[in-house]
Design an enzyme around this catalytic site. Structure first.
Site, PDB file in Angstrom:
ATOM      1  N   CYS A   1       0.862  -1.181   0.000  1.00 25.74           N
ATOM      2  CA  CYS A   1       0.000   0.000   0.000  1.00 25.74           C
ATOM      3  C   CYS A   1       0.903   1.237   0.000  1.00 25.74           C
ATOM      4  O   CYS A   1       2.038   1.201   0.487  1.00 25.74           O
ATOM      5  CB  CYS A   1      -0.879  -0.028   1.247  1.00 25.74           C
ATOM      6  SG  CYS A   1      -1.822   1.485   1.556  1.00 25.74           S
ATOM      7  N   HIS A   2       0.384   2.344  -0.531  1.00 28.76           N
ATOM      8  CA  HIS A   2       1.195   3.560  -0.580  1.00 28.76           C
ATOM      9  C   HIS A   2       1.618   4.032   0.804  1.00 28.76           C
ATOM     10  O   HIS A   2       2.662   4.682   0.957  1.00 28.76           O
ATOM     11  CB  HIS A   2       0.427   4.682  -1.304  1.00 28.76           C
ATOM     12  CG  HIS A   2       1.275   5.886  -1.590  1.00 28.76           C
ATOM     13  ND1 HIS A   2       1.308   6.981  -0.754  1.00 28.76           N
ATOM     14  CD2 HIS A   2       2.161   6.137  -2.580  1.00 28.76           C
ATOM     15  CE1 HIS A   2       2.168   7.865  -1.232  1.00 28.76           C
ATOM     16  NE2 HIS A   2       2.697   7.383  -2.337  1.00 28.76           N
ATOM     17  N   THR A   3       0.847   3.692   1.834  1.00 30.25           N
ATOM     18  CA  THR A   3       1.218   4.092   3.191  1.00 30.25           C
ATOM     19  C   THR A   3       2.556   3.471   3.597  1.00 30.25           C
ATOM     20  O   THR A   3       3.370   4.108   4.272  1.00 30.25           O
ATOM     21  CB  THR A   3       0.120   3.689   4.186  1.00 30.25           C
ATOM     22  OG1 THR A   3      -1.106   4.296   3.783  1.00 30.25           O
ATOM     23  CG2 THR A   3       0.458   4.125   5.603  1.00 30.25           C
TER      24      THR A   3
ATOM     25  N   HIS B   1       1.060  -3.921   5.922  1.00 31.17           N
ATOM     26  CA  HIS B   1      -0.165  -3.904   6.727  1.00 31.17           C
ATOM     27  C   HIS B   1      -1.394  -4.384   5.958  1.00 31.17           C
ATOM     28  O   HIS B   1      -2.488  -4.394   6.513  1.00 31.17           O
ATOM     29  CB  HIS B   1      -0.412  -2.502   7.294  1.00 31.17           C
ATOM     30  CG  HIS B   1      -0.670  -1.452   6.261  1.00 31.17           C
ATOM     31  ND1 HIS B   1       0.335  -0.940   5.474  1.00 31.17           N
ATOM     32  CD2 HIS B   1      -1.813  -0.848   5.867  1.00 31.17           C
ATOM     33  CE1 HIS B   1      -0.178  -0.039   4.656  1.00 31.17           C
ATOM     34  NE2 HIS B   1      -1.478   0.029   4.869  1.00 31.17           N
ATOM     35  N   GLU B   2      -1.233  -4.775   4.707  1.00 34.32           N
ATOM     36  CA  GLU B   2      -2.330  -5.406   3.965  1.00 34.32           C
ATOM     37  C   GLU B   2      -1.941  -6.863   3.742  1.00 34.32           C
ATOM     38  O   GLU B   2      -0.971  -7.134   3.033  1.00 34.32           O
ATOM     39  CB  GLU B   2      -2.545  -4.728   2.607  1.00 34.32           C
ATOM     40  CG  GLU B   2      -3.190  -3.375   2.670  1.00 34.32           C
ATOM     41  CD  GLU B   2      -3.589  -2.860   1.300  1.00 34.32           C
ATOM     42  OE1 GLU B   2      -4.266  -1.825   1.245  1.00 34.32           O
ATOM     43  OE2 GLU B   2      -3.225  -3.469   0.273  1.00 34.32           O
TER      44      GLU B   2
ATOM     45  N   CYS C   1     -14.367   0.125  24.377  1.00 33.63           N
ATOM     46  CA  CYS C   1     -14.317   1.575  24.545  1.00 33.63           C
ATOM     47  C   CYS C   1     -15.591   2.232  23.986  1.00 33.63           C
ATOM     48  O   CYS C   1     -16.412   1.582  23.333  1.00 33.63           O
ATOM     49  CB  CYS C   1     -13.084   2.159  23.860  1.00 33.63           C
ATOM     50  SG  CYS C   1     -13.164   2.134  22.041  1.00 33.63           S
TER      51      CYS C   1
ATOM     52  N   CYS D   1     -15.936   1.903  20.175  1.00 37.79           N
ATOM     53  CA  CYS D   1     -16.325   0.563  19.717  1.00 37.79           C
ATOM     54  C   CYS D   1     -17.789   0.260  20.043  1.00 37.79           C
ATOM     55  O   CYS D   1     -18.460  -0.457  19.290  1.00 37.79           O
ATOM     56  CB  CYS D   1     -15.416  -0.497  20.338  1.00 37.79           C
ATOM     57  SG  CYS D   1     -13.747  -0.533  19.627  1.00 37.79           S
TER      58      CYS D   1
ATOM     59  N   CYS E   1     -11.371   3.204  17.541  1.00 43.02           N
ATOM     60  CA  CYS E   1     -11.096   2.583  18.838  1.00 43.02           C
ATOM     61  C   CYS E   1     -10.075   3.382  19.651  1.00 43.02           C
ATOM     62  O   CYS E   1      -9.016   3.766  19.148  1.00 43.02           O
ATOM     63  CB  CYS E   1     -10.590   1.165  18.600  1.00 43.02           C
ATOM     64  SG  CYS E   1     -10.111   0.268  20.094  1.00 43.02           S
TER      65      CYS E   1
ATOM     66  N   ARG F   1      -6.420   2.442  17.966  1.00 39.53           N
ATOM     67  CA  ARG F   1      -6.383   3.342  16.814  1.00 39.53           C
ATOM     68  C   ARG F   1      -4.968   3.407  16.248  1.00 39.53           C
ATOM     69  O   ARG F   1      -3.983   3.290  16.976  1.00 39.53           O
ATOM     70  CB  ARG F   1      -6.847   4.735  17.233  1.00 39.53           C
ATOM     71  CG  ARG F   1      -7.158   5.677  16.087  1.00 39.53           C
ATOM     72  CD  ARG F   1      -7.652   7.017  16.600  1.00 39.53           C
ATOM     73  NE  ARG F   1      -8.796   6.901  17.493  1.00 39.53           N
ATOM     74  CZ  ARG F   1      -9.429   7.947  18.030  1.00 39.53           C
ATOM     75  NH1 ARG F   1      -8.998   9.176  17.762  1.00 39.53           N
ATOM     76  NH2 ARG F   1     -10.450   7.764  18.840  1.00 39.53           N
TER      77      ARG F   1
ATOM     78  N   CYS G   1      -6.815  -2.597   3.983  1.00 40.83           N
ATOM     79  CA  CYS G   1      -6.589  -1.161   4.116  1.00 40.83           C
ATOM     80  C   CYS G   1      -7.290  -0.373   3.018  1.00 40.83           C
ATOM     81  O   CYS G   1      -8.445  -0.026   3.120  1.00 40.83           O
ATOM     82  CB  CYS G   1      -5.093  -0.855   4.128  1.00 40.83           C
ATOM     83  SG  CYS G   1      -4.716   0.919   4.277  1.00 40.83           S
TER      84      CYS G   1
ATOM     85  N   ARG H   1      -2.306  -2.588  -6.883  1.00 41.82           N
ATOM     86  CA  ARG H   1      -1.905  -3.457  -5.794  1.00 41.82           C
ATOM     87  C   ARG H   1      -1.034  -4.580  -6.343  1.00 41.82           C
ATOM     88  O   ARG H   1      -1.391  -5.246  -7.314  1.00 41.82           O
ATOM     89  CB  ARG H   1      -3.124  -4.061  -5.083  1.00 41.82           C
ATOM     90  CG  ARG H   1      -3.798  -3.098  -4.114  1.00 41.82           C
ATOM     91  CD  ARG H   1      -2.855  -2.712  -2.988  1.00 41.82           C
ATOM     92  NE  ARG H   1      -3.453  -1.819  -2.009  1.00 41.82           N
ATOM     93  CZ  ARG H   1      -3.368  -0.499  -2.050  1.00 41.82           C
ATOM     94  NH1 ARG H   1      -2.731   0.086  -3.049  1.00 41.82           N
ATOM     95  NH2 ARG H   1      -3.905   0.247  -1.095  1.00 41.82           N
TER      96      ARG H   1
END
Length: 380
Positions: free
Chosen positions: A48-50, A70-71, A103, A106, A114, A118, A178, A373
């Site tokens: 992902c670009h992040t 993270h994906e 929380c 949530c 969250c 988060r 994501c 992707r």
């Protein structure tokens, strides 16, 4: 996998030792999961670009050495104390943001932000004990957004793991971790275009195309793609876009162009660029009385949103969204089912696939703007 439970696992991981330098495939040690954590065998991950943004670290706090990613899609190998909703063998999607289920966010039907889990891009350790679960020769290697999926095994908090249908192909649904979910949910969950409505999508990268896919699923009659790169227009048709506007090709402000195209403005707009001017245009192009604009892109920290208050008084609505307003554990399984039923098309987002040993090729493709992707096959 049961034979490895409670033990340190040695495996391969792509380590970023320095900002902007190629990742290095290293043997790392992955500690067992502690309380409320799970250890996952990653089978497929995507770029992902992040990941690229924080790997470059041009404007962020540099945290290195680090394992990005993270994906992804994988299988639970073992679980730590207190984990009740996951078990070894479960098929899962790790998610960069979590759902503790306890929380106020949530428990609210209106929020997915969250308090406990988060996203935190600066934290490179687990929240339970402030330690990393990765190491090389005793030296800790930092985590990234609680997931670090560029590793054959990773440890993640239970609240950041969505259990999904084991029949779902992980090499496809991993992209739901994501960007695709973010764009899709921005349209379906937040903009909520009525059937037959007109929707403008600002930015036709992967997130914007996912937003267009959401408009298609919602039954929008016109989906107008807005982008400064006209080369993106024709490929965007398969995501539902019916017409296009390149602001560089007009002397009038793009919001005026869109208003003239749609008899006063679009019913909904979704902004997926992070450019502050595009954000303002996306708001000002919606129809008075009922128009809704949704902001998805993350702007520069110094950016300021400026528009005349009459735009609000004339009953235009401006909204923001985080991860498409999806609660990861509660909602992602149903998004996977949309794919399984044929309603949601994911294959068209996947433009490339490479073995883990060639992970730097995935970075090159994204930096050149050639991929939406790229799936990274961890077992090769």
């Amino acid at each position: 996998m049961a034979s490895t439970a409670g033990k340190v696992i040695k495996c391969k991981a792509a380590v970023a030792w320095e900002a902007g330098k190629p990742l290095v495939i290293e043997e790392v040690e992955v500690a067992p999961p502690q309380a409320m954590e799970v250890r996952i065998k990653i089978l497929f991950t995507s770029l992902c670009h992040t990941d690229v943004y924080f790997w470059e670290a041009k404007g962020q706090n540099p945290v290195f050495p680090r394992i990005f990613g993270h994906e992804a899609g994988g299988i639970v190998e073992s679980v730590g104390e207190g984990v009740t909703e996951l078990a070894p063998g479960d098929h899962v999607l790790p998610v960069f943001t979590g759902e503790c289920k306890e929380c106020s966010h949530c428990k609210s039907a209106e929020s997915n932000m969250c308090d406990l889990l988060r996203i935190n891009t600066d934290r490179g350790v687990m929240i339970g004990d402030g330690q990393s679960r990765f190491s090389i020769n005793g030296k800790p290697i930092f985590h990234f957004v609680g997931t670090s999926t560029f590793s054959e095994y990773t440890v993640i908090h239970e609240g950041c793991v969505a259990k999904i249908n084991p029949a779902a192909p992980l090499d496809k649904v991993c992209v739901l971790s994501c960007g695709i979910s973010t764009g899709l949910g921005a349209t379906i969950n937040v903009a909520k275009p009525p059937k037959g409505s007109t929707v403008a999508i600002f930015g036709l990268g992967a997130v914007g195309l996912a937003a267009a896919e959401g408009a298609r699923l919602a039954g929008a009659s016109r989906i107008i793609g807005v982008d400064l790169n006209s080369d993106r227009f024709e490929p965007a048709r398969k995501f539902g876009c019916t017409e296009f506007v390149n602001p560089k090709e007009h002397t009038k402000p793009v919001q005026q162009v869109l208003a003239e195209m749609t008899n006063g403005g679009v019913d909904r707009s979704v902004e997926c660029t992070g450019n502050i001017n595009a954000m303002i245009q996306a708001f000002e192009c919606v129809h008075d009385g009922w128009g809704v604009a949704v902001l998805v892109g993350v702007p520069n920290k110094d950016a300021e949103f400026k528009t005349h208050p009459m735009n609000f008084l004339n009953e235009r609505t401006l909204k923001g969204t985080f991860f498409g307003n999806y609660k990861p554990r509660t909602d992602l399984p149903s998004v996977v089912e949309k794919y399984m039923s044929g309603e949601l098309e994911l294959d068209k987002f996947i433009t490339h696939s490479v073995p883990f040993s060639e992970i730097n090729t995935a970075f090159d493709l994204m930096l050149k703007g050639e991929s939406l992707r790229c799936i990274i096959r961890m077992d090769e």
